[in-house]
Structure formats: C-alpha cells, structure tokens
Design a protein around this motif. Structure first.
Motif, PDB file in Angstrom:
ATOM      1  N   ASP A 444       0.831  -1.205   0.000  1.00 31.21           N
ATOM      2  CA  ASP A 444       0.000   0.000   0.000  1.00 31.21           C
ATOM      3  C   ASP A 444       0.866   1.257   0.000  1.00 31.21           C
ATOM      4  OD1 ASP A 444      -2.160  -1.672   0.082  1.00 31.21           O
ATOM      5  OD2 ASP A 444      -2.537  -1.410   2.239  1.00 31.21           O
ATOM      6  N   HIS A 445       1.942   1.228   0.766  1.00 34.20           N
ATOM      7  CA  HIS A 445       2.793   2.414   0.862  1.00 34.20           C
ATOM      8  C   HIS A 445       3.439   2.739  -0.480  1.00 34.20           C
ATOM      9  CE1 HIS A 445       5.600   5.307   2.636  1.00 34.20           C
ATOM     10  NE2 HIS A 445       6.550   4.720   1.913  1.00 34.20           N
ATOM     11  N   HIS A 446       4.004   1.742  -1.133  1.00 34.81           N
ATOM     12  CA  HIS A 446       4.683   2.003  -2.406  1.00 34.81           C
ATOM     13  C   HIS A 446       3.684   2.343  -3.512  1.00 34.81           C
ATOM     14  CE1 HIS A 446       8.734   1.330  -1.144  1.00 34.81           C
ATOM     15  NE2 HIS A 446       8.498   0.093  -0.731  1.00 34.81           N
ATOM     16  N   ALA A 447       2.459   1.819  -3.387  1.00 35.91           N
ATOM     17  CA  ALA A 447       1.438   2.194  -4.374  1.00 35.91           C
ATOM     18  C   ALA A 447       1.099   3.678  -4.263  1.00 35.91           C
ATOM     19  CB  ALA A 447       0.183   1.347  -4.182  1.00 35.91           C
ATOM     20  N   GLN A 448       1.061   4.184  -3.032  1.00 40.26           N
ATOM     21  CA  GLN A 448       0.744   5.588  -2.814  1.00 40.26           C
ATOM     22  C   GLN A 448       1.961   6.487  -2.979  1.00 40.26           C
ATOM     23  OE1 GLN A 448      -1.320   6.117   0.937  1.00 40.26           O
ATOM     24  NE2 GLN A 448      -2.418   4.180   0.671  1.00 40.26           N
ATOM     25  N   HIS A 449       3.161   5.957  -2.721  1.00 44.19           N
ATOM     26  CA  HIS A 449       4.392   6.755  -2.774  1.00 44.19           C
ATOM     27  C   HIS A 449       5.435   5.971  -3.572  1.00 44.19           C
ATOM     28  CE1 HIS A 449       2.516   9.089   0.440  1.00 44.19           C
ATOM     29  NE2 HIS A 449       2.309   7.943   1.079  1.00 44.19           N
ATOM     30  N   PRO A 450       5.322   5.968  -4.877  1.00 43.45           N
ATOM     31  CA  PRO A 450       6.203   5.106  -5.688  1.00 43.45           C
ATOM     32  C   PRO A 450       7.681   5.445  -5.581  1.00 43.45           C
ATOM     33  CG  PRO A 450       4.890   6.586  -7.065  1.00 43.45           C
ATOM     34  CD  PRO A 450       4.331   6.682  -5.687  1.00 43.45           C
TER      35      PRO A 450
END
Length: 630
Positions: A444-450
């Motif tokens: 979820d984190h990398h999806a929101q903050h690539p």
C-alpha cells in the motif's frame, strides 16, 4: 553466637500448623509438645481463647526441628486462621474426643483443602475426658470427614493433661516429616509476614515461615505492603530464639530489616527476592468450591458454585478485598485484588464469601492477563485456560510474544515452539499474521508513494498494530521499562520473512529503488551536467522537468544526483571535479575566485564550498578566505 552456614544448612526443619474447632485444645497440645505457651496476649490468657497466631518449637526424637503455628479456632478469627495455615505444608488437625466434630472443624478442613495441604496428623485431644468407645466414635467420624476431603491422616489419641499418647504423637510427627517433600533452598524467597515489631537499637523486625529459599544477612530484598514497595537489607536473622547468619527452609524466622519503617511491615506484607515474582493485582484462576459443612464427598456439580462479586482473598498471611469476574459457569474467574501481590503461576489461595462460610480454592493460571475488551472474550479466555496444560504456552499464544525474564518471574519454563527474536519468544502463528500485515503495509505504501524509500522501522511497527504489552509506554503501550523494546528486531525479522529489505532504518520492497516516471527528467539533468558539471538547473527549471522534492530525494538516494542545500543538484562526482580546479588556485582563495575557476554562479558555488568544508576537503579561514586542506 551465630550458627555457621554449613551447620545451619545441614539441619532438617519443618513448620506445621494446627487446625480445629475452638476450645478443642490446640494451644494446650502445642504447650505440651514444646513446653512453650503459644498464647502471647493477656486477653488470650484471660479468656482461654487464641486470638492471634501463636508460635512454638521443639526437637523431635529424630533430631528434626519442628515449629508449630497455633491458629485460632473461633469463626470470628477465620482471617487469622487462614494467615497461619497459608504458609504451612502440613497440619495437626485437632478434634476433641469429648466433643467430636464441630462447625469450625469443617471450616478449617475446607481451608486445609483449599490451600492444597494434603498431609498431617489427626490428633484426638482430651482423651482423658472420653471413654474408649467415645474416642473410637469420634475418630471414625473425623476420618469420614477427612476422607470426604481426600485426606487420609494417621490418628493419635492424646491427653495433654496426663501425657497419654504424647510420645506416640512425637513418633508420628517424625514419620510425617519423613513424608514431607524436601524444600528447595535455592528457590527465590517469598516470606509472608505474620508479625512485625520494633527492637530498640535494632529497628524493624518481621516474622514469618520460610517455606523455600535461603535468607542471609546482607541480602537485598523487596518489601511489599499494600501498594507500597521498598528495597530493604537484612540486618540480622533469628530462628527459634537463636541468631543466625543463614536460615534455610522450612523455618520460622525473624528478620531484622534496614531501610524501612515498622508501619510498612505489618501482617499482609511480604518479603521476596527482587525480580523473582510477577507483582500484579489481576490474576486468572481455576476455581474449586469448598463446602465447609460437607460430611460426604462433594456433589459433582459443587465446583460450579460461583463466588460473590465482592469477596475476600487470602494468600499467604494477607487478607485482601477482591472483585471476582466469572469467565464461565464457575470453573474459571478473573480476580482483581485491592493491592499488588507477588505471584507465581500455580500458587494456591482462598476466596471467601464475607457474608457466610463459603470458601473457594483458587489456583493461579495467569498473572496480569490481557484485558477482556470484546464480546465473548471471557468465554474464549475460559476455554483457553481450560484446554491448556501448558501455562507458558497459553501465555505465549495469548500475548503473541513473551520475554524469558517475565516467564522466570511467573515461575514458568520457556514454552516449546517459541521463536526467539531479539531476546523475546514469539508465537509462530502471530509471526505468520505479522508477515502478511507487513507485506500488505509495504504494498500500500509504495502504491501511494512510488518514489519512497520505504517505511521507517518505528512506523512499520505502529502499522502492524502490535499489542500494547509489546509497545513502549511513551508509544501508547504498556511495555515495562525494564524489558527491551521488541519492535526493531521483530520488524527486521518479519521483513526478511516477507522478502523485503531493510536499509538506512527503513523497510522497503525489492524494486522500489527506481525513479519511475522521473527517470527521463533525471536523465536530462545528468546529460546537462556531464556537458557542464557546475551548470546546475535552478528550481524553476527542475519544476518544469517535474522534479520536486520527492523526486530529487529519490535521485539522491539512488546515487544518480548529489543534492546540496537550496535544491542545487550536481553529479555525484561533482565535488571531486571541483577539487581538481580548486587545488590550482593560489591559496588561500576567495569565493569569487572559486566561482570563476568552476565557471558557475554564486547560487551553486556557496552550497558546493560548504559541502567541501563539511567533508574536510577545504577549510574556511575567515569570512572571506578558504584553502584546500593539506
């Protein structure tokens, strides 16, 4: 003259308590056995009634030292009776031959059962006042009651007045001592105090029965009284009116304490080895109802009788008000007492209904259990307690992770199957759940903050929603300050298990090191700087390329660009290129000379020179001049 440690350790000692109906001759029996009067108070002597605990001792024919705790028989003093029985491991159960079994006989038998006392001697007193037929009838009646309680005790008819049967009783006591399990002198100390007083010039003295462990002068102990705790030092020891340097179990002992006041050391206070017990007010227990009036074996459903919500808990010599929350139909309960108590799992104590004679034996199954917050939590907790024969494993599963120091305080071994992480033992099922949570958290984190380099370890731990007891107090949790924070080591372990990476104090997913959509813009900046190493684009140019703070941080983290203050960016080898020009200048040099040598602007030259100063490659002499460091 104090007795030396070797001689003291070699002596066999035991402590027994009396039990039985009021005025059945318990104190007279103790006096006849020991030659000492256990009744100390003038009121006791005037009324011929034991009110407080009495103590006396004797040496049996085998040479074994036996101390006797004489308890009151009257129902009004049941609290004092339980205080005397609590630390004892065997009993002299007294029944008067001329009166037979009485009300307090049953109540004392219930207390003996509740405390797990399973051995002793049945003493028929006042046989000079009953003929042989009466003695036989009383003995048979007493044995029926004892048998219904699961006790088979040898019987000794005696008369303390004429001396009849006293020699046989002493032999029976020797046999009893042979049957009693040997205490552990290496166990931690837990001394329940039954008296305290002040000796002029010496200070506070407490007395109690040392059931296990060894006391030595100079020992540092914890004194707990109510909600007040203090570290104290053993100044002196007496046992059986003799000074000792060392006292082992099982002994009646008087302990002279330094660093305390007498008002802190009354009955219900307890001395114990620091860090050796779990001190808490809340316990989960197994309940067994005791019917003080039983003459026959208990009914099969008797254990289902539920204690009142407000009861009195008797443990050791303490009597504490207690709130009882049943977890099921009467087999398990959560008990909250009015003051902290040092517990081990497996401890036995008594719950008493203050409104009648009902007693319940309680066996401690867990100490300081987790709160019951959800619907149905009580029933689930009862089922977990009932199904497990492994208290350490039950605690591990209920708490997800436990520290070995806590298990030691509970008197528990390390459970099988726990995975050691950073000094903690972690439940494998909890690990599987946390691995999935952490992997999902990173997705979820990398999806929101690539372009993010992942989540800091502390933030990852918070995202896992670890239980309160695994989080530091200042993080909103309840982790004791004397235990290490498990979160950093735990998150590292989970990251490896989930195929994630930990670098720079952050958790990130493999493949998250790229620049994504910013790749083309960064490549254009790189091309420009290769042609002119110090022609750094300004903020507006970077913004037009779509390179904001996040993108520039990612480029710097991946080693593509060097980011200086003021969002000045150069190639990573920019400082080395600058030094090749600066060493050719006349030393020292000015900012203006450096700017001209590098062919750049003040906007770029100032942060670049500060960067070189920070690395120690150049050195500032004053407000105007610098020189290349030698």
């Amino acid at each position: 003259m104090p007795v030396g440690p070797d001689r003291e350790a070699a002596r066999v000692k035991r402590v027994l308590a009396t039990a039985g109906h009021v005025d059945h001759g318990k104190s007279t029996l103790v006096r006849a056995l020991t030659g000492r009067d256990p009744d100390r108070l003038a009121q006791e002597k005037d009324r011929g009634l034991t009110i407080e605990l009495g103590f006396a001792w004797t040496t049996l024919p085998s040479g074994v030292d036996v101390a006797l705790v004489d308890v009151p028989g009257h129902q009004r003093f049941i609290g004092t009776t339980l205080a005397g029985l609590g630390p004892a491991s065997a009993v002299l159960f007294v029944v008067a031959a001329d009166q037979g079994w009485q009300a307090q006989s049953s109540e004392h038998l219930a207390a003996v059962r509740a405390l797990g006392i399973r051995d002793g001697v049945l003493v028929l007193t006042r046989c000079d006042l009953a003929d042989p037929d009466r003695q036989r009838a009383v003995q048979e009646e007493a044995r029926r009651h004892l048998s219904a309680a699961g006790l088979t005790l040898p019987a000794c008819p005696v008369s303390a007045v004429t001396g009849e049967g006293m020699d046989a009783l002493r032999v029976a006591l020797d046999d009893l001592v042979d049957r009693m399990p040997a205490p552990d002198p290496a166990a931690p100390v837990r001394l329940w105090c039954d008296r305290s007083f002040t000796v002029p010039g010496a200070g506070t003295v407490v007395t109690g029965t040392l059931g296990a462990g060894t006391l030595r002068t100079g020992d540092h102990l914890t004194l707990l009284s109510g909600d007040r705790s203090r570290e104290v030092v053993v100044r002196g020891l007496h046992s059986e009116d003799v000074a000792h340097d060392v006292v082992g179990p099982v002994s009646r002992v008087a302990v002279n304490l330094r660093r305390t006041e007498t008002e802190l050391a009354g009955r219900a206070s307890v001395l114990f080895t620091p860090g050796a017990y779990a001190v808490a007010q809340v316990i989960d227990v197994a309940l067994t109802s005791m019917d003080a009036g039983l003459a026959q074996p208990a009914r099969p459903d008797l254990h289902r009788a539920i204690p009142p919500e407000q009861a009195v808990l008797h443990v050791g010599t303490a009597s504490l008000s207690a709130h009882v929350r049943p977890l099921d139909d009467g087999r398990h309960a959560r008990v909250t007492v009015s003051a902290p108590v040092p517990w081990h799992v497996g401890d036995l104590a008594i719950l008493r209904d203050p409104g009648d004679r009902r007693l319940w034996s309680i066996r401690v199954l867990d100490v300081d259990p987790l709160p019951l917050r959800r619907r149905g939590a009580a029933a689930r907790r009862a089922a977990a307690l009932a199904e497990s024969g492994d208290p350490a494993g039950t605690r591990l599963r209920s708490r997800s992770a436990v520290h070995p120091d806590v298990l030691a305080r509970l008197g528990l071994p390390e459970p099988a199957g726990g995975i050691r992480i950073g000094g903690w033992l972690v439940d494998p099922a909890a690990l599987e759940d946390w691995v999935e949570r952490l992997a999902g958290l990173l997705r979820d984190h990398h999806a929101q903050h690539p372009l993010s380099h992942g989540i800091p370890l502390a933030a990852a731990a918070r995202g896992l929603s670890l239980p309160d007891h695994l989080r530091p107090v200042d993080d909103g949790g309840s982790l004791p300050r004397d235990l290490p924070d498990p979160a950093p080591d735990l998150v590292r372990y989970l990251a490896r298990a989930a195929g994630l990476r930990v670098a720079g104090g952050r958790v990130h997913a493999p493949g998250s090191d790229g620049l994504g959509a910013a790749e083309a813009a960064v490549a254009r900046v790189e091309t420009r700087l290769r042609e002119d190493p110090f022609a750094a684009p300004d903020r507006d140019e970077l913004a037009d390329l779509g390179l904001g703070a996040t993108e520039l941080a990612a480029a710097a983290r991946t080693g593509r660009l060097l980011r200086l203050t003021g969002d000045v960016v150069l190639l990573p080898d920019g400082p080395a290129r600058a030094m090749r020009e600066l060493v050719t200048l006349e030393q020292p040099f000015t900012l203006s000379a450096a700017r001209q040598a590098l062919g750049t602007t003040r906007r770029v030259a100032v942060p670049l020179l500060e960067h070189l100063d920070g690395r120690g490659w150049t050195r500032r002499l004053d407000g105007q001049l610098r020189q290349v460091s030698p």
